[in-house]
Enzyme design. Structure first.
Site, PDB file in Angstrom:
ATOM      1  N   SER A  26     -16.628 -18.654  12.551  1.00 46.22           N
ATOM      2  CA  SER A  26     -17.601 -18.693  13.658  1.00 46.22           C
ATOM      3  C   SER A  26     -19.000 -18.991  13.143  1.00 46.22           C
ATOM      4  O   SER A  26     -19.740 -19.786  13.729  1.00 46.22           O
ATOM      5  CB  SER A  26     -17.627 -17.338  14.380  1.00 46.22           C
ATOM      6  OG  SER A  26     -16.396 -17.074  14.979  1.00 46.22           O
ATOM      7  N   SER A 170     -16.084 -14.075  26.500  1.00 45.70           N
ATOM      8  CA  SER A 170     -15.849 -15.211  25.606  1.00 45.70           C
ATOM      9  C   SER A 170     -17.144 -15.632  24.927  1.00 45.70           C
ATOM     10  O   SER A 170     -18.082 -16.094  25.586  1.00 45.70           O
ATOM     11  CB  SER A 170     -15.269 -16.400  26.378  1.00 45.70           C
ATOM     12  OG  SER A 170     -15.371 -17.578  25.589  1.00 45.70           O
ATOM     13  N   ASP A 318      -9.073 -11.905  17.635  1.00 45.19           N
ATOM     14  CA  ASP A 318      -8.312 -12.779  16.745  1.00 45.19           C
ATOM     15  C   ASP A 318      -7.346 -12.008  15.830  1.00 45.19           C
ATOM     16  O   ASP A 318      -6.614 -12.627  15.055  1.00 45.19           O
ATOM     17  CB  ASP A 318      -9.265 -13.608  15.875  1.00 45.19           C
ATOM     18  CG  ASP A 318     -10.030 -14.630  16.705  1.00 45.19           C
ATOM     19  OD1 ASP A 318      -9.517 -15.051  17.766  1.00 45.19           O
ATOM     20  OD2 ASP A 318     -11.143 -15.005  16.297  1.00 45.19           O
TER      21      ASP A 318
HETATM   22  C1  S3P Z   1     -14.981 -17.521  18.715  1.00 46.85           C
HETATM   23  C2  S3P Z   1     -14.750 -16.797  19.866  1.00 46.85           C
HETATM   24  C3  S3P Z   1     -13.419 -16.288  20.250  1.00 46.85           C
HETATM   25  C4  S3P Z   1     -12.441 -16.303  19.076  1.00 46.85           C
HETATM   26  C5  S3P Z   1     -12.516 -17.586  18.292  1.00 46.85           C
HETATM   27  C6  S3P Z   1     -13.911 -17.804  17.741  1.00 46.85           C
HETATM   28  C7  S3P Z   1     -16.343 -17.996  18.446  1.00 46.85           C
HETATM   29  O1  S3P Z   1     -12.899 -17.114  21.268  1.00 46.85           O
HETATM   30  O2  S3P Z   1     -11.127 -16.084  19.529  1.00 46.85           O
HETATM   31  O3  S3P Z   1     -11.595 -17.577  17.217  1.00 46.85           O
HETATM   32  O4  S3P Z   1     -16.628 -18.416  17.303  1.00 46.85           O
HETATM   33  O5  S3P Z   1     -17.182 -17.953  19.357  1.00 46.85           O
HETATM   34  P1  S3P Z   1     -13.216 -16.840  22.832  1.00 46.85           P
HETATM   35  O6  S3P Z   1     -14.639 -17.114  23.091  1.00 46.85           O
HETATM   36  O7  S3P Z   1     -12.318 -17.813  23.561  1.00 46.85           O
HETATM   37  O8  S3P Z   1     -12.819 -15.404  23.077  1.00 46.85           O
END
Ligand code: S3P
Length: 436
Positions: A26, A170, A318
């Protein structure tokens, strides 16, 4: 796309040693994007050399950003400024990365040029209306057949700020709106039903953009500039997670995982495993690049099933594949609720885990938003990862304690988030190899 790869994981252990897991996915995506839009040169250290983050770097390069690789795990991003990107007539390939595609949708919505974002087979099945609908409320025009990729982003649309309450927690949607907000007239404000990872907010502040944020809330206005900033990427807690579970369930194990990112919006699994009786210590907690990091020391412990508190779900979104393995070998019943989002990840993770665990003789019942898992012994068997990196790595962990070999199909996508997983795993005591 990578060539087909199948694994086999055999009973092994104990696990011992000190392992440095790769950089946070991320944070790496965001550092590239903000570095690209900044004035000046940003040096990223600890960058994840994964296929997902490399895909984002390649997209930005297509848009005219010079990105150098002075050494593995490092990038020098020569920012072009907020309005310096150039359109590309070619499609922009985000590979397997939902984060790449959704954040880029927000970033590209405010540009003067058109863009087309595409992805691989798995990404092409993932829902995009969650970003295109709120972006449309800001004035963006993004065409998406059936709400799925490809995304055709029309340039030259004047954007205006909105106040938006996310229907599902999210960080990707929140981040897409904040990135579009950089280009919008007025204020963009995002309210979350439950706080999610706040890397975009923290990093925007580090790059000098005025932003107000607190857990579950973020607000910024358009019309400022980003200042190039060096970024130190912590090790990815989500990658450490497989080793936290592995060492917890294999008798005699003791592993140290140095300098892991411990942003509280990411460490729900740590709390969940501790509730299950795990022996995990955090040592040398410190700040690095504005993020909390620490060394994790994990030792084997007898785990017991729990009713997972729903409030932990977004903080470990995750990590459920790894948690399901822990639950499948724990004593007693584990109940997971409120995790329907798992059905729209790189695979339907509730179904992938339930089918895989059943193939290893586990007792698991799927529910629409979670699962009920009765812990016990696992047998050997054959499972399908459905091209989902985290499913593949979770079953590699299961193989350590199964009664026989676990054959895992379709593992090439592990390289999207965890290059070198096999070597690192075998270095601490796994018996993991390519299937014959
Ligand atoms: C992420 C947010 C999450 C996570 C993904 C990385 C991010 O997804 O599952 O692996 O870097 O913002 P969601 O926003 O769909 O929950």
């Amino acid at each position: 796309m990578s060539a087909r790869l199948d694994w086999r994981s055999r009973p092994a252990g104990p696990l011992r040693g000190s392992l440095r897991v790769p950089g946070d996915k991320s944070v790496s995506h965001r550092a590239l994007m903000l570095g690209a839009l900044a004035d000046g040169r940003s040096h990223i250290r600890g960058f994840l050399e994964g296929e997902d983050t490399r895909a984002t770097a390649a997209v930005l390069a297509r848009l005219g950003v010079r990105i150098e690789t002075p050494a593995e795990g490092e990038r020098l991003v020569h920012g072009v400024g907020l309005h310096g990107l150039r359109g590309s007539a070619q499609t922009l390939d985000c590979g397997n990365a939902g984060t790449g595609m959704r954040l880029l949708a927000g970033l590209l919505a405010g540009q003067a040029f058109d863009s087309t974002l595409v992805g691989d087979e798995s990404l092409s099945k993932r829902p995009m209306r969650r970003v295109t609908e709120p972006l449309a409320l800001m004035g963006a025009r993004i065409d998406t057949p059936d709400g799925l990729p490809p995304l055709q982003v029309r340039g030259g649309q004047p954007l205006h700020g909105i106040r938006y309450t996310l229907p599902v927690a999210s960080a990707q949607v929140k981040s897409a709106l904040l990135l579009a907000g950089l280009y919008a007239q007025g204020e963009t404000e995002v309210i979350e039903p439950h706080p999610t990872r706040d890397y975009t907010e923290r990093m925007l502040a580090a790059f000098g953009w005025p932003i107000v944020f607190s857990p579950g809330h973020a607000k910024l206005s358009g019309g400022h500039a980003l200042r190039a900033t060096d970024v130190e990427v912590p090790a990815d807690f989500s990658s450490a997670a497989f080793f936290l579970v592995a060492a917890s369930i294999v008798p005699g194990s003791e592993l140290r995982l140095p300098a892991v990112g411990l942003n509280p919006r990411r460490t729900g699994l740590l709390q969940a495993l501790r509730l299950m009786g795990a022996d995990i210590r955090v040592e040398h907690e410190r700040e690095s690049g504005g993020e909390p990091v620490g060394d994790l020391l994990v030792r084997h412990a007898e785990l017991r099933g729990i009713e997972l508190p729903e409030a932990l779900v977004p903080d470990m979104i995750d990590e459920f594949p790894a948690l399901f393995i822990a639950a499948a070998v724990a004593k007693g019943r584990t109940v997971v609720r409120g995790a329907a989002e798992l059905r729209v990840k790189e695979s339907d993770r509730i179904a992938s885990m339930a089918n895989g665990l059943k193939a290893l003789g586990a007792r698991i019942e799927e529910t629409p938003d979670g699962a009920i898992i009765d812990g016990g012994a696992l047998s050997g068997g054959a499972i399908d990862s459905h091209g989902d990196h985290r499913i593949a790595m979770s079953f590699a962990v299961a193989g350590l304690v199964a009664g026989g070999e676990v054959a895992i199909a379709d593992c090439a996508n592990v390289a999207t988030s965890f290059p070198g997983f096999t070597e690192l795993a075998n270095g601490c005591g796994f018996d993991l190899g390519e299937a014959a």
